[in-house]
Design a protein around this motif. Structure first.
Motif, PDB file in Angstrom:
ATOM      1  N   UNK A  63       0.819  -1.216   0.000  1.00  0.00           N
ATOM      2  CA  UNK A  63       0.000   0.000   0.000  1.00  0.00           C
ATOM      3  C   UNK A  63       0.849   1.262   0.000  1.00  0.00           C
ATOM      4  N   UNK A  64       1.988   1.213   0.685  1.00  0.00           N
ATOM      5  CA  UNK A  64       2.831   2.403   0.819  1.00  0.00           C
ATOM      6  C   UNK A  64       3.888   2.523  -0.267  1.00  0.00           C
TER       7      UNK A  64
ATOM      8  N   UNK B  31       2.043  13.087  13.763  1.00  0.00           N
ATOM      9  CA  UNK B  31       1.280  14.254  13.330  1.00  0.00           C
ATOM     10  C   UNK B  31       1.557  14.516  11.850  1.00  0.00           C
ATOM     11  N   UNK B  32       0.547  14.948  11.116  1.00  0.00           N
ATOM     12  CA  UNK B  32       0.612  15.319   9.700  1.00  0.00           C
ATOM     13  C   UNK B  32       0.905  14.149   8.765  1.00  0.00           C
ATOM     14  N   UNK B  33       0.738  12.897   9.250  1.00  0.00           N
ATOM     15  CA  UNK B  33       0.839  11.765   8.325  1.00  0.00           C
ATOM     16  C   UNK B  33      -0.285  11.910   7.299  1.00  0.00           C
ATOM     17  N   UNK B  34      -0.030  11.632   6.004  1.00  0.00           N
ATOM     18  CA  UNK B  34      -1.038  11.872   4.960  1.00  0.00           C
ATOM     19  C   UNK B  34      -2.392  11.241   5.288  1.00  0.00           C
ATOM     20  N   UNK B  35      -3.425  12.059   5.446  1.00  0.00           N
ATOM     21  CA  UNK B  35      -4.747  11.520   5.844  1.00  0.00           C
ATOM     22  C   UNK B  35      -5.350  10.592   4.795  1.00  0.00           C
ATOM     23  N   UNK B  36      -5.077  10.853   3.513  1.00  0.00           N
ATOM     24  CA  UNK B  36      -5.594   9.976   2.470  1.00  0.00           C
ATOM     25  C   UNK B  36      -5.035   8.571   2.582  1.00  0.00           C
ATOM     26  N   UNK B  37      -3.761   8.472   2.944  1.00  0.00           N
ATOM     27  CA  UNK B  37      -3.130   7.162   3.115  1.00  0.00           C
ATOM     28  C   UNK B  37      -3.735   6.438   4.311  1.00  0.00           C
TER      29      UNK B  37
ATOM     30  N   UNK C  52      -6.787   6.816   5.448  1.00  0.00           N
ATOM     31  CA  UNK C  52      -8.139   6.362   5.073  1.00  0.00           C
ATOM     32  C   UNK C  52      -8.064   5.096   4.216  1.00  0.00           C
ATOM     33  N   UNK C  53      -7.081   5.036   3.313  1.00  0.00           N
ATOM     34  CA  UNK C  53      -6.937   3.852   2.458  1.00  0.00           C
ATOM     35  C   UNK C  53      -6.581   2.627   3.294  1.00  0.00           C
ATOM     36  N   UNK C  54      -5.627   2.769   4.209  1.00  0.00           N
ATOM     37  CA  UNK C  54      -5.206   1.647   5.047  1.00  0.00           C
ATOM     38  C   UNK C  54      -6.348   1.162   5.944  1.00  0.00           C
ATOM     39  N   UNK C  55      -7.133   2.106   6.450  1.00  0.00           N
ATOM     40  CA  UNK C  55      -8.286   1.729   7.268  1.00  0.00           C
ATOM     41  C   UNK C  55      -9.324   0.988   6.432  1.00  0.00           C
ATOM     42  N   UNK C  56      -9.599   1.486   5.215  1.00  0.00           N
ATOM     43  CA  UNK C  56     -10.591   0.860   4.347  1.00  0.00           C
ATOM     44  C   UNK C  56     -10.188  -0.564   3.971  1.00  0.00           C
ATOM     45  N   UNK C  57      -8.862  -0.806   3.877  1.00  0.00           N
ATOM     46  CA  UNK C  57      -8.356  -2.136   3.543  1.00  0.00           C
ATOM     47  C   UNK C  57      -8.263  -3.043   4.773  1.00  0.00           C
ATOM     48  N   UNK C  58      -8.620  -2.503   5.939  1.00  0.00           N
ATOM     49  CA  UNK C  58      -8.567  -3.290   7.171  1.00  0.00           C
ATOM     50  C   UNK C  58      -7.160  -3.583   7.643  1.00  0.00           C
ATOM     51  N   UNK C  59      -6.196  -2.712   7.293  1.00  0.00           N
ATOM     52  CA  UNK C  59      -4.793  -2.964   7.619  1.00  0.00           C
ATOM     53  C   UNK C  59      -4.342  -2.267   8.896  1.00  0.00           C
TER      54      UNK C  59
ATOM     55  N   UNK D 134       1.358   2.688  -8.024  1.00  0.00           N
ATOM     56  CA  UNK D 134      -0.015   2.762  -8.520  1.00  0.00           C
ATOM     57  C   UNK D 134      -1.012   2.996  -7.395  1.00  0.00           C
ATOM     58  N   UNK D 135      -0.585   2.804  -6.152  1.00  0.00           N
ATOM     59  CA  UNK D 135      -1.463   2.991  -5.003  1.00  0.00           C
ATOM     60  C   UNK D 135      -1.118   4.225  -4.190  1.00  0.00           C
ATOM     61  N   UNK D 136       0.142   4.641  -4.215  1.00  0.00           N
ATOM     62  CA  UNK D 136       0.596   5.746  -3.364  1.00  0.00           C
ATOM     63  C   UNK D 136       1.493   6.693  -4.158  1.00  0.00           C
ATOM     64  N   UNK D 137       1.024   7.894  -4.445  1.00  0.00           N
ATOM     65  CA  UNK D 137       1.858   8.849  -5.197  1.00  0.00           C
ATOM     66  C   UNK D 137       3.125   9.266  -4.453  1.00  0.00           C
TER      67      UNK D 137
END
Length: 353
Positions: free
Chosen positions: A164-165, A237-243, A245-252, A169-172
């Motif tokens: 994911x990180x 602090x300031x870890x990318x919020x989009x990342x 949300x993606x990790x949470x959605x994937x249950x990781x 293709x998953x993480x710009x």
């Protein structure tokens, strides 16, 4: 052929692969390769073979001058007499046969197949393969009875978090995380530089250090430490919020929002500062480091092991303050300083800043 490989100026597992056709034609290895070829590419099959041979027949021992490591075979003469890491060539062949058969059987499980493919594609080092010792107290430690394929659901989760990180293709921001993972890899898997004591080390694989050394750790512990450091990182602090949300959605990861702090100064840790350092490093300086809460040489108990409960991101100030002390000793020192400071201000002997 193996002995010639370790005597070369530079060890090459690719050259070992090219010269080990007879080993690959051995029935247990050939059966495994055929099954692997049904779901991964020929290049990935070669990677598995190279990593398996590396793990079974070779070891990276620290040099006598402790400047670096050097590849050797498991039956090398430079092992001290009675070293539990020694294994004869025939014993290594027995281990190789067992592991080939064990992996081949496990590949009937679709979950394991998926996980095994991720190991090839998202391994942090060119030697990563899920093998581990049952116990460090076995004599010898490198034996068919003591070495097995590692099955751990958290390892599977770790592999998916890496993907994911690090997958562009998953993480710009994947390139930034490549640098961060390099920092994590060194602290998770390689020994510290220890120039004194009975077991000198310097950047060995921890599971290849002498099992009596305080620097030794099982591969499973090293993988768990990597996962622990990544989970701490996600709470900077300031870890990318989009990342997130993606990790949470994937249950990781869990949706916990507790901010990661330095265990000594208790200052919050800032991802943007770490990202700046990774992008533009300054030699000899690092605002954020990774350290043991209790130094490995400070005691014999479980709390002094290389394990997730004993490791953390730490600020440069926190690391400097702690030095060789345990975390408990460091905090007692800070409390004593604070009490003395407050008492002397109250008595007028010193002035507040």
């Amino acid at each position: 052929m193996f002995e010639a490989a370790v005597e070369a100026t530079r060890f090459s597992d690719r050259n070992v692969y090219d010269q080990s056709e007879l080993l690959r034609e051995w029935a247990p290895a050939k059966d495994l390769q055929v099954t692997l070829g049904s779901f991964i590419s020929a290049a990935e099959c070669q990677v598995i073979h190279r990593r398996l041979v590396r793990a079974v027949f070779f070891i990276e021992l620290v040099k006598a001058d402790v400047t670096s490591t050097k590849y050797d075979v498991r039956w090398a003469e430079r092992f001290p007499e009675g070293d539990p890491r020694i294994a004869t060539f025939d014993q290594c062949c027995e281990i190789y046969e067992k592991i080939c058969r064990q992996i081949h059987e496990l590949l009937n499980d679709e979950v394991f197949r998926t996980e095994f493919a991720l190991v090839v594609r998202w391994g942090l080092s060119p030697h990563e393969i899920p093998l581990d010792y049952e116990t460090k107290n076995a004599r010898p430690i490198h034996s068919t009875a003591n070495l097995s394929v590692l099955r751990d659901p958290n390892y599977s989760r770790l592999l998916r978090i890496r993907r994911s990180l690090l997958d562009p293709t998953l993480n710009p921001d994947f390139q930034l995380f490549v640098g961060i993972f390099d920092k994590i890899r060194v602290k998770s898997y390689l020994t510290d530089r220890a120039l004194t004591g009975g077991y000198k080390t310097n950047r060995e694989k921890r599971w290849e250090a002498h099992p009596a050394s305080p620097q030794f750790a099982y591969r499973r512990d090293c993988l768990a430490i990597e996962l622990c450091l990544i989970e701490q990182l996600i709470h900077f602090e300031s870890f990318p919020p989009g990342t997130i949300r993606y990790l949470e959605a994937e249950g990781l990861i869990n949706p916990e929002r507790k901010v990661a702090r330095c265990p000594v100064t208790l200052d919050p840790l800032d991802f943007e500062l770490l990202a700046q350092e990774v992008a533009d490093p300054t030699f000899g300086r690092s605002a954020y480091q990774v350290g043991h809460l209790n130094p490995l040489k400070a005691g014999e108990g479980e709390e002094f092991r290389h394990a997730p409960a004993n490791i953390s991101w730490i600020t440069e100030d926190g690391n400097r303050i702690q030095g060789h002390l345990t975390l408990k000793e460091t905090r007692e020192l800070l409390l004593r300083i604070s009490r003395n400071y407050e008492a002397l201000i109250a008595s007028g002997e010193i002035s507040p800043p």
